[in-house]
Design a protein around this motif. Structure first.
Motif, PDB file in Angstrom:
ATOM      1  N   LYS A 181     -35.401  -8.255  32.616  1.00 40.82           N
ATOM      2  CA  LYS A 181     -34.001  -8.267  32.048  1.00 40.82           C
ATOM      3  C   LYS A 181     -33.926  -8.598  30.522  1.00 40.82           C
ATOM      4  CE  LYS A 181     -29.686  -8.804  32.995  1.00 40.82           C
ATOM      5  NZ  LYS A 181     -28.810  -8.090  34.145  1.00 40.82           N
ATOM      6  N   LEU A 182     -34.750  -9.535  30.057  1.00 42.46           N
ATOM      7  CA  LEU A 182     -34.780 -10.002  28.562  1.00 42.46           C
ATOM      8  C   LEU A 182     -35.313  -8.802  27.782  1.00 42.46           C
ATOM      9  CD1 LEU A 182     -36.531 -13.397  28.627  1.00 42.46           C
ATOM     10  CD2 LEU A 182     -34.201 -12.669  28.171  1.00 42.46           C
ATOM     11  N   ALA A 183     -35.912  -7.786  28.468  1.00 47.01           N
ATOM     12  CA  ALA A 183     -36.549  -6.578  27.591  1.00 47.01           C
ATOM     13  C   ALA A 183     -35.571  -5.604  27.471  1.00 47.01           C
ATOM     14  CB  ALA A 183     -37.684  -5.975  28.160  1.00 47.01           C
ATOM     15  N   LEU A 184     -34.635  -5.467  28.608  1.00 42.01           N
ATOM     16  CA  LEU A 184     -33.670  -4.664  28.696  1.00 42.01           C
ATOM     17  C   LEU A 184     -32.503  -4.967  27.584  1.00 42.01           C
ATOM     18  CD1 LEU A 184     -33.227  -3.753  32.414  1.00 42.01           C
ATOM     19  CD2 LEU A 184     -33.910  -2.227  30.401  1.00 42.01           C
ATOM     20  N   TYR A 185     -32.391  -6.470  27.550  1.00 41.39           N
ATOM     21  CA  TYR A 185     -31.235  -6.948  26.656  1.00 41.39           C
ATOM     22  C   TYR A 185     -31.661  -6.818  25.240  1.00 41.39           C
ATOM     23  CZ  TYR A 185     -28.075 -10.082  24.597  1.00 41.39           C
ATOM     24  OH  TYR A 185     -27.207 -10.672  23.490  1.00 41.39           O
ATOM     25  N   ASP A 244     -26.879 -14.873  30.188  1.00 44.19           N
ATOM     26  CA  ASP A 244     -26.740 -15.873  31.355  1.00 44.19           C
ATOM     27  C   ASP A 244     -26.864 -15.104  32.529  1.00 44.19           C
ATOM     28  OD1 ASP A 244     -26.345 -17.954  33.269  1.00 44.19           O
ATOM     29  OD2 ASP A 244     -24.326 -18.626  32.187  1.00 44.19           O
ATOM     30  N   ALA A 245     -28.126 -15.262  33.587  1.00 42.68           N
ATOM     31  CA  ALA A 245     -28.271 -14.418  34.411  1.00 42.68           C
ATOM     32  C   ALA A 245     -29.106 -15.240  35.460  1.00 42.68           C
ATOM     33  CB  ALA A 245     -28.912 -13.016  34.104  1.00 42.68           C
ATOM     34  N   THR A 246     -29.330 -14.581  36.431  1.00 38.05           N
ATOM     35  CA  THR A 246     -30.194 -15.279  37.543  1.00 38.05           C
ATOM     36  C   THR A 246     -31.259 -14.208  38.090  1.00 38.05           C
ATOM     37  OG1 THR A 246     -28.719 -14.526  39.479  1.00 38.05           O
ATOM     38  CG2 THR A 246     -28.383 -16.667  38.661  1.00 38.05           C
ATOM     39  N   ALA A 247     -32.211 -14.697  38.526  1.00 35.92           N
ATOM     40  CA  ALA A 247     -33.529 -13.846  39.285  1.00 35.92           C
ATOM     41  C   ALA A 247     -33.876 -14.760  40.286  1.00 35.92           C
ATOM     42  CB  ALA A 247     -34.485 -13.838  38.176  1.00 35.92           C
TER      43      ALA A 247
END
Length: 166
Positions: free
Chosen positions: A154-158, A113-116
């Motif tokens: 961010k998804l790739a890092l996760y 759950d994040a923002t950009a």
């Protein structure tokens, strides 16, 4: 010549333990790329949502049966910045913010759950309303790409840290 080679080799030794690893190691067959290909993008409301959805789908390259769903809610704002003495706006700022959640389709749990977000300045052309509207649309297209890049990064890092490859 040998001394120069030895000196260069000694300088490279500390770099081997720096801990940096390629994020997309293995290309399309690598773990991160395969995990990202299992993410489907849920429909997003409005024109900004259509642009954002297309940008995300292009970057994720989903294939096969999805394992995860990406839910995105956008906040698209235009605010006047520069004001003349006659109260007419000369410059605008368009801001696009996204709150996104990565949902595991097998159990419905929220994994991330994040923002950009990003913003862009727009010159207001008082003599041409068309030029101003075109600039606002171009800013939205560019911001959609920028924010989509942030989300996918961010998804790739996760994915590298937590998700199994497909």
């Amino acid at each position: 010549m040998t001394k120069r080679f030895l000196a260069a080799a000694l300088l490279l030794v500390p770099l081997t333990g720096c801990g940096l690893h390629p994020l997309y190691a293995g290309g399309a067959g690598g773990g991160v790329a395969q995990a990202l290909s299992g993410v489907e993008v849920a429909p997003i409301q409005g024109k900004a949502g259509w642009l954002m959805g297309n940008a995300l789908r292009d970057r994720l390259a989903a294939s096969g049966t999805p394992q995860y769903r990406l839910d995105v809610k956008l906040d698209d704002q235009i605010a006047g910045l520069g004001v003349r003495r006659d109260d007419s706006v000369t410059r605008e700022r368009r801001t696009l913010r996204a709150r996104y959640q990565l949902v595991n389709l097998s159990d419905g749990s929220v994994l991330l759950d994040a923002t950009a977000g990003s913003d862009a300045g727009i010159d207001v052309i008082t003599s041409s309303e068309y030029a101003t509207i075109a600039a606002e649309n171009t800013a939205l297209e560019n911001l959609s790409g920028i924010v989509a890049d942030q989300i996918v990064a961010k998804l790739a890092l996760y994915a590298r840290r937590r998700l199994p490859a497909r």
